[in-house]
Design a protein around this motif. Sequence first.
Motif, PDB file in Angstrom:
ATOM      1  N   THR A 165      38.837  46.173 -35.123  1.00 46.38           N
ATOM      2  CA  THR A 165      38.912  45.079 -35.811  1.00 46.38           C
ATOM      3  C   THR A 165      37.849  44.138 -35.360  1.00 46.38           C
ATOM      4  N   TYR A 166      37.032  43.332 -36.259  1.00 44.23           N
ATOM      5  CA  TYR A 166      36.055  42.334 -35.951  1.00 44.23           C
ATOM      6  C   TYR A 166      36.726  40.806 -36.187  1.00 44.23           C
ATOM      7  N   PHE A 167      36.056  40.103 -35.646  1.00 39.80           N
ATOM      8  CA  PHE A 167      36.701  38.625 -35.751  1.00 39.80           C
ATOM      9  C   PHE A 167      35.311  37.822 -36.303  1.00 39.80           C
ATOM     10  N   ILE A 168      35.107  37.227 -37.498  1.00 40.01           N
ATOM     11  CA  ILE A 168      33.930  36.795 -38.099  1.00 40.01           C
ATOM     12  C   ILE A 168      34.079  35.282 -38.285  1.00 40.01           C
ATOM     13  N   ASP A 169      33.140  34.478 -37.777  1.00 42.40           N
ATOM     14  CA  ASP A 169      33.380  33.073 -37.881  1.00 42.40           C
ATOM     15  C   ASP A 169      33.152  32.574 -39.161  1.00 42.40           C
ATOM     16  N   ALA A 170      33.049  31.277 -39.538  1.00 41.55           N
ATOM     17  CA  ALA A 170      32.918  30.760 -40.698  1.00 41.55           C
ATOM     18  C   ALA A 170      31.251  30.733 -41.245  1.00 41.55           C
TER      19      ALA A 170
ATOM     20  N   LEU B 187      38.674  41.233 -39.699  1.00 43.59           N
ATOM     21  CA  LEU B 187      38.055  42.444 -40.334  1.00 43.59           C
ATOM     22  C   LEU B 187      38.895  43.541 -39.695  1.00 43.59           C
ATOM     23  N   ASN B 188      39.779  44.366 -40.236  1.00 42.49           N
ATOM     24  CA  ASN B 188      40.549  45.377 -39.718  1.00 42.49           C
ATOM     25  C   ASN B 188      40.457  46.498 -40.380  1.00 42.49           C
ATOM     26  N   PHE B 189      40.029  47.715 -39.584  1.00 40.31           N
ATOM     27  CA  PHE B 189      39.720  48.978 -40.611  1.00 40.31           C
ATOM     28  C   PHE B 189      41.034  49.891 -39.872  1.00 40.31           C
ATOM     29  N   TRP B 190      41.706  50.525 -40.970  1.00 38.47           N
ATOM     30  CA  TRP B 190      43.132  51.243 -40.573  1.00 38.47           C
ATOM     31  C   TRP B 190      43.420  52.170 -41.781  1.00 38.47           C
ATOM     32  N   ALA B 191      44.322  53.247 -41.396  1.00 36.04           N
ATOM     33  CA  ALA B 191      44.601  54.067 -42.160  1.00 36.04           C
ATOM     34  C   ALA B 191      46.218  54.465 -42.255  1.00 36.04           C
ATOM     35  N   SER B 192      46.715  54.906 -43.072  1.00 33.63           N
ATOM     36  CA  SER B 192      48.132  54.944 -42.983  1.00 33.63           C
ATOM     37  C   SER B 192      48.621  56.108 -42.097  1.00 33.63           C
ATOM     38  N   TRP B 193      47.453  56.947 -41.832  1.00 31.83           N
ATOM     39  CA  TRP B 193      48.085  58.240 -40.898  1.00 31.83           C
ATOM     40  C   TRP B 193      47.781  58.023 -39.405  1.00 31.83           C
ATOM     41  N   CYS B 194      47.169  56.847 -39.077  1.00 33.25           N
ATOM     42  CA  CYS B 194      46.859  56.440 -37.852  1.00 33.25           C
ATOM     43  C   CYS B 194      48.039  55.850 -37.243  1.00 33.25           C
ATOM     44  N   GLY B 195      48.530  56.445 -36.036  1.00 24.51           N
ATOM     45  CA  GLY B 195      49.523  55.776 -35.183  1.00 24.51           C
ATOM     46  C   GLY B 195      49.087  54.428 -34.529  1.00 24.51           C
ATOM     47  N   PRO B 196      48.102  54.353 -33.750  1.00 25.82           N
ATOM     48  CA  PRO B 196      47.835  53.147 -33.201  1.00 25.82           C
ATOM     49  C   PRO B 196      47.481  51.930 -34.256  1.00 25.82           C
ATOM     50  N   CYS B 197      47.055  52.248 -35.566  1.00 26.09           N
ATOM     51  CA  CYS B 197      46.801  51.090 -36.631  1.00 26.09           C
ATOM     52  C   CYS B 197      48.295  50.701 -36.998  1.00 26.09           C
ATOM     53  N   LYS B 198      49.298  51.730 -37.030  1.00 32.21           N
ATOM     54  CA  LYS B 198      50.547  51.094 -37.535  1.00 32.21           C
ATOM     55  C   LYS B 198      51.216  50.362 -36.617  1.00 32.21           C
ATOM     56  N   SER B 199      50.787  50.685 -35.408  1.00 32.55           N
ATOM     57  CA  SER B 199      51.799  49.883 -34.237  1.00 32.55           C
ATOM     58  C   SER B 199      51.242  48.437 -34.144  1.00 32.55           C
TER      59      SER B 199
END
Length: 216
Positions: free
Chosen positions: A181-186, A102-114
């Motif tokens: 970012t979250y890592f969620i198990d089964a 699970l990843n939270f992002w936006a197109s204006w966010c430099g670290p997200c794009k990297s």
Amino acid sequence: MKNKKGFVALLAALVLLLAGAMILYQFLAKNRQPDMLGAVEEGAAEETDAGENAQAGQQTASGEETEDTAQGSGVAAPDFTVLDAQGNEVKLSDFQGKPVVLNFWASWCGPCKSEMPDFDAAYAEYGEEVQFMMINLTDGSRETLETAAEFVEEQGYSFPVYYDTESQGAIAYGVMAIPTTYFIDAQGNAVARAMSALDRETLEQGIGMILESVSD
């Protein structure tokens, strides 16, 4: 003449100061670890205090860079509803029984794009085993459905993108800065979190943690 000597001395001191600052910056950059993962503790997914969530390797809505990791043990991942590319409602719980990135992002966010090329490569490798939910923070002003979709298309990314138009995901996970970012198990437990831009090695580490849940 005296003034000239004083100016030269001042200039030399300034050069030395700048050189020292550059050496210090390089040292700190070399030793900085923005990609560390932490296990999720009780209440971590519901934090709302900006001081706790806004930390380097992230950007807040104002563009300020931040970083953080979570500590503790896995907890039940809060459910929420977002929209897929066709405008259909999708819930996190729809993927119960399958590990989720699970990843939270936006197109204006430099670290997200990297970090996105690594996420796209990981999706190509693990997409059959792990559900990727790339959650765009679609606030309707700074980020719209159009700007987000155009960015993904221009970059040629293949991972599934979902649009948090009602901020349900951001609120449920207390997202005050991105990328997060979250890592969620089964079993639906959030077992690891990273509040910074991830490299491929760290992303692989998180995926490995939730893939273990499939065989448990």
